[in-house]
Design an enzyme around this catalytic site. Structure first.
Site, PDB file in Angstrom:
ATOM      1  N   GLY A 279      44.350  37.998  94.901  1.00  0.00           N
ATOM      2  CA  GLY A 279      43.078  37.574  94.493  1.00  0.00           C
ATOM      3  C   GLY A 279      42.459  35.934  94.380  1.00  0.00           C
ATOM      4  O   GLY A 279      41.380  35.871  94.916  1.00  0.00           O
ATOM      5  N   CYS A 280      43.499  35.383  94.046  1.00  0.00           N
ATOM      6  CA  CYS A 280      43.441  33.834  94.003  1.00  0.00           C
ATOM      7  C   CYS A 280      43.050  33.069  95.052  1.00  0.00           C
ATOM      8  O   CYS A 280      42.353  32.243  95.612  1.00  0.00           O
ATOM      9  CB  CYS A 280      44.203  33.127  92.975  1.00  0.00           C
ATOM     10  SG  CYS A 280      44.275  33.634  91.256  1.00  0.00           S
ATOM     11  N   THR A 281      43.846  33.559  96.164  1.00  0.00           N
ATOM     12  CA  THR A 281      43.844  33.083  97.514  1.00  0.00           C
ATOM     13  C   THR A 281      42.415  33.677  98.359  1.00  0.00           C
ATOM     14  O   THR A 281      41.820  32.916  98.776  1.00  0.00           O
ATOM     15  CB  THR A 281      44.990  33.706  98.389  1.00  0.00           C
ATOM     16  OG1 THR A 281      46.311  33.337  97.679  1.00  0.00           O
ATOM     17  CG2 THR A 281      45.078  33.176  99.886  1.00  0.00           C
TER      18      THR A 281
END
Length: 155
Positions: free
Chosen positions: A44-46
């Protein structure tokens, strides 16, 4: 602590993966998107960082600086940036002071276990340092485009 829309944004000064430090005071006169994310190089962060990177030229045209912040180290941020070709500034808050100041350090729950972690949240700060919009418990798809629209609307 909890930051509210319409309030002055709390000052921060964080080490940046590009070297040196980045501070709200140093960005006065520009709009700032400060987004908190849980961990470098997770799915998700990527995706979120890639989405903001894809709109980097549009944010620049709107005179808006985008800063992603997590408790990861500067070295971790540098690897994350290089691996995914990221074009947003990544700020390290290893002791979590800024994360806590902005109210993004929250109790979470997974598989019935409670733990403390970063709430994926975004703050849009205007040229005068006032918080204009807050997104909490962010869902990544479409989020960067929504933040861009709000930044453009500030003029």
């Amino acid at each position: 602590m909890n930051v509210e829309t319409g309030a002055k944004a709390p000052e921060f000064e964080l080490a940046c993966d590009e070297g040196g430090a980045i501070s709200l005071a140093g960005l006065q006169g520009r709009k700032v998107v400060l987004y908190f994310y849980p961990k470098d190089d997770t799915s998700g962060c990527t995706k979120e960082a890639i989405d903001f990177t894809g709109l980097a030229d549009d944010f620049a045209a709107a005179d808006t600086v985008v800063i992603g912040a997590s408790k990861d180290s500067v070295a971790s941020h540098a690897k994350f940036r290089a691996k995914h070709g990221l074009g947003v500034k990544l700020a390290a808050d290893p002791d979590g002071t800024t994360v806590e100041t902005y109210g993004a350090w929250v109790e979470k729950s997974m598989y019935g276990k409670k733990y403390m972690g970063i709430d994926r949240s975004t703050f849009l700060i205007d040229r005068d340092g006032t918080v204009r919009q807050i997104w909490r418990k962010v869902k990544v798809p479409g989020h960067a485009a929504e933040v861009l629209k709000a930044a453009q609307a500030l003029g």
